[in-house]
Design a protein around this motif. Structure first.
Motif, mmCIF file in Angstrom:
data_model
loop_
_atom_site.group_PDB
_atom_site.id
_atom_site.type_symbol
_atom_site.label_atom_id
_atom_site.label_comp_id
_atom_site.label_asym_id
_atom_site.label_seq_id
_atom_site.Cartn_x
_atom_site.Cartn_y
_atom_site.Cartn_z
ATOM 1 N N ALA A 56 0.831 -1.203 0.000
ATOM 2 C CA ALA A 56 0.000 0.000 0.000
ATOM 3 C C ALA A 56 0.868 1.255 0.000
ATOM 4 N N GLY A 57 2.015 1.196 0.634
ATOM 5 C CA GLY A 57 2.908 2.346 0.692
ATOM 6 C C GLY A 57 3.445 2.734 -0.671
ATOM 7 N N GLU A 58 3.680 1.744 -1.520
ATOM 8 C CA GLU A 58 4.178 2.041 -2.866
ATOM 9 C C GLU A 58 3.140 2.807 -3.670
ATOM 10 N N ASP A 59 1.886 2.402 -3.533
ATOM 11 C CA ASP A 59 0.802 3.070 -4.249
ATOM 12 C C ASP A 59 0.630 4.502 -3.741
ATOM 13 N N ALA A 60 0.655 4.674 -2.425
ATOM 14 C CA ALA A 60 0.500 6.011 -1.845
ATOM 15 C C ALA A 60 1.677 6.904 -2.217
ATOM 16 N N LEU A 61 2.868 6.338 -2.221
ATOM 17 C CA LEU A 61 4.053 7.114 -2.592
ATOM 18 C C LEU A 61 3.967 7.577 -4.040
ATOM 19 N N GLY A 62 3.483 6.726 -4.907
ATOM 20 C CA GLY A 62 3.335 7.097 -6.311
ATOM 21 C C GLY A 62 2.342 8.234 -6.499
ATOM 22 N N HIS A 63 1.218 8.157 -5.788
ATOM 23 C CA HIS A 63 0.217 9.217 -5.888
ATOM 24 C C HIS A 63 0.733 10.527 -5.299
ATOM 25 N N ALA A 64 1.418 10.448 -4.159
ATOM 26 C CA ALA A 64 1.951 11.660 -3.533
ATOM 27 C C ALA A 64 3.016 12.308 -4.410
ATOM 28 N N THR A 65 3.882 11.503 -4.977
ATOM 29 C CA THR A 65 4.922 12.039 -5.855
ATOM 30 C C THR A 65 4.314 12.723 -7.073
ATOM 31 N N ALA A 66 3.292 12.102 -7.643
ATOM 32 C CA ALA A 66 2.638 12.696 -8.818
ATOM 33 C C ALA A 66 1.971 14.022 -8.456
ATOM 34 N N ALA A 67 1.316 14.082 -7.298
ATOM 35 C CA ALA A 67 0.653 15.321 -6.880
ATOM 36 C C ALA A 67 1.666 16.427 -6.620
ATOM 37 N N LEU A 68 2.780 16.103 -5.989
ATOM 38 C CA LEU A 68 3.808 17.105 -5.719
ATOM 39 C C LEU A 68 4.454 17.592 -7.018
ATOM 40 N N GLN A 69 4.652 16.708 -7.973
ATOM 41 C CA GLN A 69 5.238 17.125 -9.243
ATOM 42 C C GLN A 69 4.287 18.013 -10.036
ATOM 43 N N ARG A 70 2.989 17.752 -9.948
ATOM 44 C CA ARG A 70 2.023 18.638 -10.612
ATOM 45 C C ARG A 70 2.049 20.029 -10.003
ATOM 46 N N ALA A 71 2.368 20.131 -8.699
ATOM 47 C CA ALA A 71 2.451 21.421 -8.034
ATOM 48 C C ALA A 71 3.821 22.066 -8.228
ATOM 49 N N GLY A 72 4.723 21.405 -8.938
ATOM 50 C CA GLY A 72 6.020 22.002 -9.238
ATOM 51 C C GLY A 72 7.130 21.593 -8.299
ATOM 52 N N PHE A 73 6.851 20.764 -7.311
ATOM 53 C CA PHE A 73 7.864 20.338 -6.353
ATOM 54 C C PHE A 73 8.508 19.057 -6.854
ATOM 55 N N LEU A 74 9.640 19.197 -7.558
ATOM 56 C CA LEU A 74 10.334 18.013 -8.043
ATOM 57 C C LEU A 74 10.974 17.252 -6.898
ATOM 58 N N ASP A 75 11.326 17.958 -5.848
ATOM 59 C CA ASP A 75 11.892 17.352 -4.647
ATOM 60 C C ASP A 75 10.922 17.629 -3.507
ATOM 61 N N ALA A 76 10.413 16.605 -2.866
ATOM 62 C CA ALA A 76 9.376 16.752 -1.844
ATOM 63 C C ALA A 76 9.907 17.271 -0.516
ATOM 64 N N THR A 77 11.202 17.417 -0.357
ATOM 65 C CA THR A 77 11.738 17.805 0.937
ATOM 66 C C THR A 77 11.337 19.214 1.352
#
Length: 164
Positions: free
Chosen positions: A25-46
């Motif tokens: 489940a963590g892999e799926d959530a990580l993929g969705h979170a990464t995609a949402a952050l990249q759409r907002a312009g945050f290539l690095d989530a830190t």
């Protein structure tokens, strides 16, 4: 045209997921979170994850990063802030840009854009107090039974409605 024997070829094990296979489940959530952050312009989530450390507790309480837009002169960081906090943040812009420059590199973010809106506050209990630090409403140290009973009586008297 030459025929190939499909059965003799080895299956592709390059990491592609098979259909119908359960994954973590963590892999799926990580993929969705990464995609949402990249759409907002945050290539690095830190920047989003460490916002409290970067901006400081006072600013993190009233503002959160919303979007990062790259431009020819530098990036513009859009912050969502409480309606009354925009004036305070305008005065803190220079300090905040210095902190962001220290973390991300000099002249990476050149401008802040403030957007008023209601911040999402966590509904859960507050953070756990630090070990060894007494709570403001609690007396310090262990109590004897008589002290605890006196404290309970004081609370009951305060909570009891006065009747006359």
């Amino acid at each position: 045209m030459k025929r190939t024997n499909k059965r003799s070829t080895q299956p592709d094990r390059s990491g592609a997921a098979r259909r119908g296979r359960a994954g973590h489940a963590g892999e799926d959530a990580l993929g969705h979170a990464t995609a949402a952050l990249q759409r907002a312009g945050f290539l690095d989530a830190t920047l989003v994850l460490r916002w409290r450390e970067i901006a400081g507790a006072d600013i993190a309480r009233i503002a959160e990063p919303l979007k990062l837009t790259d431009g020819p002169e530098g990036a513009v960081l859009t912050l969502k802030c409480d309606a009354g906090a925009a004036v305070f943040l305008q005065h803190q812009t220079r300090d905040l840009l210095e902190r962001l420059g220290t973390y991300l590199g000099p002249s990476r973010i050149t401008r802040l854009r403030l957007v008023s809106g209601e911040l999402e506050r966590p509904e859960g209990p507050p953070d756990h107090p630090a070990v060894g630090v007494p709570n403001p409403g609690e007396p310090p140290g262990p109590q004897t039974l008589s002290q605890a009973l006196e404290r309970l009586e004081r609370r009951r008297v305060r909570a009891r409605p006065k009747t006359r």
